[in-house]
Write an enzyme that holds these catalytic residues in place. Structure first.
Site, PDB file in Angstrom:
ATOM      1  CE  LYS A   1     -70.165-101.654  29.913  1.00 38.39           C
ATOM      2  NZ  LYS A   1     -69.043-100.872  29.137  1.00 38.39           N
ATOM      3  N   GLY A   2     -70.733-107.415  28.479  1.00 40.13           N
ATOM      4  CA  GLY A   2     -70.266-108.716  29.083  1.00 40.13           C
ATOM      5  C   GLY A   2     -68.845-109.015  28.773  1.00 40.13           C
TER       6      GLY A   2
ATOM      7  CG  HIS B   1     -69.238-101.273  38.429  1.00 41.98           C
ATOM      8  ND1 HIS B   1     -69.178-102.471  38.220  1.00 41.98           N
ATOM      9  CD2 HIS B   1     -68.886-101.076  37.045  1.00 41.98           C
ATOM     10  CE1 HIS B   1     -69.521-103.018  37.220  1.00 41.98           C
ATOM     11  NE2 HIS B   1     -68.851-102.029  36.499  1.00 41.98           N
TER      12      HIS B   1
ATOM     13  NE  ARG C   1     -69.099-108.189  33.784  1.00 41.72           N
ATOM     14  CZ  ARG C   1     -68.825-106.656  33.996  1.00 41.72           C
ATOM     15  NH1 ARG C   1     -69.138-105.977  33.038  1.00 41.72           N
ATOM     16  NH2 ARG C   1     -68.416-106.367  35.250  1.00 41.72           N
TER      17      ARG C   1
ATOM     18  N   GLY D   1     -63.152-101.496  32.005  1.00 36.82           N
ATOM     19  CA  GLY D   1     -62.891-101.873  33.492  1.00 36.82           C
ATOM     20  C   GLY D   1     -62.808-100.633  34.334  1.00 36.82           C
ATOM     21  NE  ARG D   2     -66.488 -95.813  32.571  1.00 39.40           N
ATOM     22  CZ  ARG D   2     -66.929 -95.135  31.317  1.00 39.40           C
ATOM     23  NH1 ARG D   2     -66.095 -94.172  30.781  1.00 39.40           N
ATOM     24  NH2 ARG D   2     -67.708 -95.511  30.434  1.00 39.40           N
TER      25      ARG D   2
ATOM     26  CE1 TYR E   1     -53.036-112.146  31.920  1.00 35.56           C
ATOM     27  CE2 TYR E   1     -54.856-112.182  33.042  1.00 35.56           C
ATOM     28  CZ  TYR E   1     -53.600-112.625  32.891  1.00 35.56           C
ATOM     29  OH  TYR E   1     -53.260-113.538  33.959  1.00 35.56           O
TER      30      TYR E   1
END
Ligand SMILES: *[C@@H]1O[C@H](CO)[C@@H](O)[C@H](O)[C@H]1NC(C)=O
Ligand SMILES: *[C@@H]1O[C@H](CO)[C@@H](O)[C@H](O)[C@H]1NC(C)=O
Ligand SMILES: *[C@@H]1O[C@H](CO)[C@@H](O)[C@H](O)[C@H]1NC(C)=O
Ligand SMILES: *[C@@H]1O[C@H](CO)[C@@H](O)[C@H](O)[C@H]1NC(C)=O
Length: 309
Positions: free
Chosen positions: A66-67, A276, A149, A273-274, A257
């Site tokens: 998930k990074g 949260h 992240r 990019g869902r 992007y």
């Protein structure tokens, strides 16, 4: 009989269908999605393009889950001298794959030209206790890429992915607070939290590799301004600078992007990019507080800080 014949034909066609790695090294170096190619284009690639062969990776994206590992690999794949593996191989973290040996591992790699370097990504490596020693045994001078992240955001993103996977498989789901809290206290044994203890995992890697061999990509920056991060990766891998600003365009609808390369445009899968879920603010504060000390330890380990809350 007709059914049997068409089944046999199906099997034959399936056997000869071009696996994605044949498409990877299409002259021009771009990596169009299989759907972008019409059938006539695919047919000649029944045999690997002349002059190509498979190599063990020169560089591995080791994590973190998930990074932004997929985004990093896709963006790096813009580079004409990069051949990216199509799938996550899980060679060093899954015993049943590791048992198949290095030759099996090499077979999983894409065909590449002599001037290309092969890059694989499996986000599970970073948190695997056995992966660092095993990678070191393969190539002690390999260059590793690690994209990170904010570890709190990462926990929520990790939860969100599992949540949607379970929904799709009609399995019961839990609210995030029920995963994060147990008997009134933060459930530090929750795997999503464990995976965000960057200091713990990094210490394991530094037992086997010097820090100079592990390049950290700021995943939060990569999403907002990809080019500078990609240029740093090019330098780390000794690649000539080939990735340019026009390779990226911002998609307003998606909010991030997309990639433009050799006339092809592609965006990441919808699941990236869902949004949260909202998290109870008391629980969120507990989580941040717990991770803060681990973040400080991590900054000390790598001699660099991040704007993680
Ligand atoms: C390409 O192949 C697919 C199935 O493999 C088929 O459905 C499609 O009609 C073909 N397209 C052309 C243009 O032949
Ligand atoms: C090990 O990795 C380095 C750095 O990518 C590369 O230059 C070297 O050729 C690799 N060695 C082998 C045996 O693959
Ligand atoms: C932008 O994103 C939307 C939503 O995912 C997608 O439908 C569209 O094709 C994208 N546009 C471009 C130019 O990539
Ligand atoms: C958040 O969780 C705490 C218990 O951990 C609870 O006392 C509080 O009422 C919750 N807040 C909200 C807004 O639900």
């Amino acid at each position: 009989m007709a059914n049997l014949l068409s089944y046999v034909l199906f099997l034959v066609l399936r056997t000869y269908a071009a696996p994605p790695e044949y498409i990877q090294v299409w002259p021009g170096g771009s990596t169009p999605a299989p759907g972008d190619l019409d059938n006539e284009t695919v047919t000649p690639s029944l045999v690997p393009p002349p002059g190509t062969s498979k190599h063990k990776p020169h560089s591995i994206i080791i994590g973190v889950r998930k990074g932004g590992t997929r985004a990093l690999l896709e963006m790096l794949d813009i580079h004409p001298e990069v051949a990216a593996a199509a799938t996550e191989v899980h060679f060093f973290d899954w015993d049943e794959n590791y048992a198949k040996g290095f030759e099996w591992y090499r077979e999983q790699m894409p065909y590449s030209y002599p001037n290309q370097i092969t890059v694989e990504k499996t986000p599970g490596y970073f948190t695997s206790p056995v992966a660092p020693a095993r990678i070191h045994a393969m190539n002690s001078s390999i260059r590793l890429l690690l994209i990170l992240r904010d570890p709190t955001e990462r926990v929520i993103s990790d939860y969100t992915q599992v949540f949607f996977n379970r929904l799709e498989n009609h399995k019961p789901v839990q609210a995030i607070e029920n995963m994060l809290v147990k008997n009134g206290a933060l459930n530090t044994r929750y795997k999503a939290i464990q995976r965000s203890l960057y200091d713990v995992h990094m210490r394991n890697w530094l037992q086997h590799f010097p820090l100079e061999q592990i390049h950290i990509v700021d995943g939060d920056t990569l999403i907002h301004d990809p080019l500078p991060e990609l240029q740093r990766v090019e330098r780390f891998l000794d690649l000539p600078p080939r990735i340019v600003a026009s390779n990226f365009y911002f998609n307003q609808t998606k909010g991030f992007y997309c990639i433009r390369n050799d006339g092809h445009e592609r965006c990441l899968h919808e699941s990236k990019g869902r949004p949260h879920p909202p998290v109870n603010s008391t629980v969120l504060r507990q989580l941040r507080l717990y991770l803060r000390q681990h973040n400080r330890n991590f900054y000390r380990l790598i001699g660099r800080t991040f704007n993680w809350q």
